[in-house]
Design a protein around this motif. Structure first.
Motif, mmCIF file in Angstrom:
data_model
loop_
_atom_site.group_PDB
_atom_site.id
_atom_site.type_symbol
_atom_site.label_atom_id
_atom_site.label_comp_id
_atom_site.label_asym_id
_atom_site.label_seq_id
_atom_site.Cartn_x
_atom_site.Cartn_y
_atom_site.Cartn_z
ATOM 1 N N GLU A 1 -1.817 9.706 4.057
ATOM 2 C CA GLU A 1 -0.846 9.492 2.989
ATOM 3 C C GLU A 1 0.437 10.272 3.272
ATOM 4 O O GLU A 1 1.383 10.196 2.510
ATOM 5 N N THR B 1 0.984 4.364 -2.787
ATOM 6 C CA THR B 1 0.579 5.727 -2.457
ATOM 7 C C THR B 1 1.761 6.690 -2.440
ATOM 8 O O THR B 1 1.651 7.808 -2.886
ATOM 9 N N ASP B 2 2.893 6.244 -1.920
ATOM 10 C CA ASP B 2 4.045 7.130 -1.765
ATOM 11 C C ASP B 2 4.883 7.179 -3.032
ATOM 12 O O ASP B 2 5.437 8.204 -3.366
ATOM 13 N N TRP C 1 0.832 -1.198 0.000
ATOM 14 C CA TRP C 1 0.000 0.000 0.000
ATOM 15 C C TRP C 1 0.870 1.254 0.000
ATOM 16 O O TRP C 1 0.600 2.206 -0.729
#
Length: 167
Positions: free
Chosen positions: A67, A11-12, A7
């Motif tokens: 995030e 996202t990063d 994940w």
């Protein structure tokens, strides 16, 4: 925890962030486990056992709704702290209450059942989307809190020594 790296990488977009988050998690776990090792012989045992699943749930929820890399690092610290609070008391209690001459067998059983529980949880949540895994982890954490409260019900503190004993 196994969804976390995948994940984070989605996202990063930076593998450094994933590595940093996992490093913080395991360093927090290792350092706090060492510090907590001697605290389980004191009246803090119940608090440590109850806080463990709450820290894990808080860390997972924080990582899901954030995030921002710094909040992910904080969530990794929370999960690492929760794992440490789970690990230290179980090992010490098993060693303290194992029958004479059975500490090695008792410790092996403690480790075996901890690993089996982890494998079962990963197997159940492996294919789950993060949106379903988070409530499942929170529910499992609630069950763990209730089990910790029930397990610690028989512990009290000696007025003169402060060492927990079975009542």
């Amino acid at each position: 925890m196994f969804h976390h790296p995948v994940w984070l990488s989605n996202t990063d977009g930076q593998s450094v962030g994933v590595g940093l988050a996992l490093t913080v998690l395991w360093l927090t776990f290792s350092g706090l486990s060492t510090l907590l090792r001697n605290l389980v012989d004191k009246p803090h045992l119940r608090t440590i056992m109850v806080v463990a699943p709450l820290l894990i749930a808080a860390g997972i929820v924080l990582s899901y709704f954030s995030e921002n890399l710094w909040l992910i690092i904080i969530s990794s610290m929370l999960v690492g702290s929760g794992l440490a609070c789970s690990n230290a008391p179980s090992t010490q209690l098993v060693l303290r209450f194992s029958p004479k001459g059975m500490s090695a067998v008792s410790t092996s059983l403690d480790i075996t059942f901890a690993r089996l529980g982890g494998i079962a949880t990963v197997a159940l949540l492996a294919e789950a989307q993060f949106v379903y895994a988070v409530p499942a982890i929170c529910l499992l954490s609630l069950v763990a809190v209730l089990c910790a409260l029930a397990a610690c019900k028989g512990f009290g503190a000696e007025p003169d020594t402060g060492v927990p004993h079975l009542i």
